[in-house]
Design a protein around this motif. Sequence first.
Motif, PDB file in Angstrom:
ATOM      1  N   LEU A  67      10.462  -5.691  -2.291  1.00 28.90           N
ATOM      2  CA  LEU A  67       9.562  -4.672  -2.977  1.00 28.90           C
ATOM      3  C   LEU A  67       8.874  -3.808  -1.601  1.00 28.90           C
ATOM      4  O   LEU A  67       8.185  -4.678  -0.846  1.00 28.90           O
ATOM      5  N   SER A  70       7.423 -10.704  -4.102  1.00 30.04           N
ATOM      6  CA  SER A  70       6.339  -9.628  -3.320  1.00 30.04           C
ATOM      7  C   SER A  70       6.168  -9.999  -2.162  1.00 30.04           C
ATOM      8  O   SER A  70       5.118  -9.549  -1.393  1.00 30.04           O
ATOM      9  N   ASP A 130       5.469  -1.319  -0.387  1.00 32.78           N
ATOM     10  CA  ASP A 130       4.038  -1.316  -1.039  1.00 32.78           C
ATOM     11  C   ASP A 130       3.827  -0.388  -1.885  1.00 32.78           C
ATOM     12  O   ASP A 130       3.189  -0.754  -2.873  1.00 32.78           O
ATOM     13  N   MET A 162       4.990  -2.227  -5.281  1.00 31.77           N
ATOM     14  CA  MET A 162       4.201  -3.360  -5.782  1.00 31.77           C
ATOM     15  C   MET A 162       2.564  -2.558  -6.361  1.00 31.77           C
ATOM     16  O   MET A 162       2.212  -3.081  -7.042  1.00 31.77           O
TER      17      MET A 162
END
Length: 264
Positions: free
Chosen positions: A56, A49, A58, A61
């Motif tokens: 990844l 992250s 936003d 996440m």
Amino acid sequence: MFKSWKLHILVLIFVILGEAIGVIQFDLGVGTVALFPMLFVLIWGGIISFPKLKLLSDKQMKNAAGILGISFMLFVAKLGTMLGPSLSKIFEAGLSLAFQEVGHVIGTIAIGLPIALLMGMKREAIGATFSIDREPNLAIISEKYGADSPEGRGALGVYVCGTVFGAIYLAILAGFLGSLGIFHPISLAMGAGVGSGSMMAAASGALAATFPNDAEEIALFAAAANLITTILGTYICVFFSLPVTARLYNWLEPKIGRFGKERG
């Protein structure tokens, strides 16, 4: 949310790897630290992250955060099925189960607030130390002071730290304290119920690894303590913790604040 195939594949890989590694214990002489699969998965999740790695997006996440919420709902439902048949054991604990709330309230204020002031924090210290700053506490501080206030920033900072490091810290601490043989496993299980599902799961999992014969009762009392903290803790924070923390701040900050009396 369910179209994030990359996210689901990564989670599946981490779960398989974590289960393959299993529980790892380190003997420190004065006690043993137990590291179990959830810890490894949390660390790997934190690594992928990291924004600079760009593994990844936003959106992914945010989707993961939504899925986590659903997972905890299922987890709490499972714990509820354990609580019902064992209510008699919980009632037998009685006062001791309720008394553990004192540590959750006093510890953050009496210890956390002076340390925050000595480190140079100003009104952020109020939001950071009036509770362990999980979701209900963020709502309380936002309603009272506003999300963009110094108090709101302090609460949000602790919330983020708790999300990233809280489960790891409590798992290591619970495993270490359990291995010392000083505390009863059920008392440690009660202490694991701090009002956070992930922290409670991490701590109770470490205790279950340390006391395998008491694993079921550890999960039971940890869940009961966590439920009590979540329900009663909200009212305690509104009517006691937050007002007391604000008053103590006004009294202590001019005396021990790192940069002297607050201006403005």
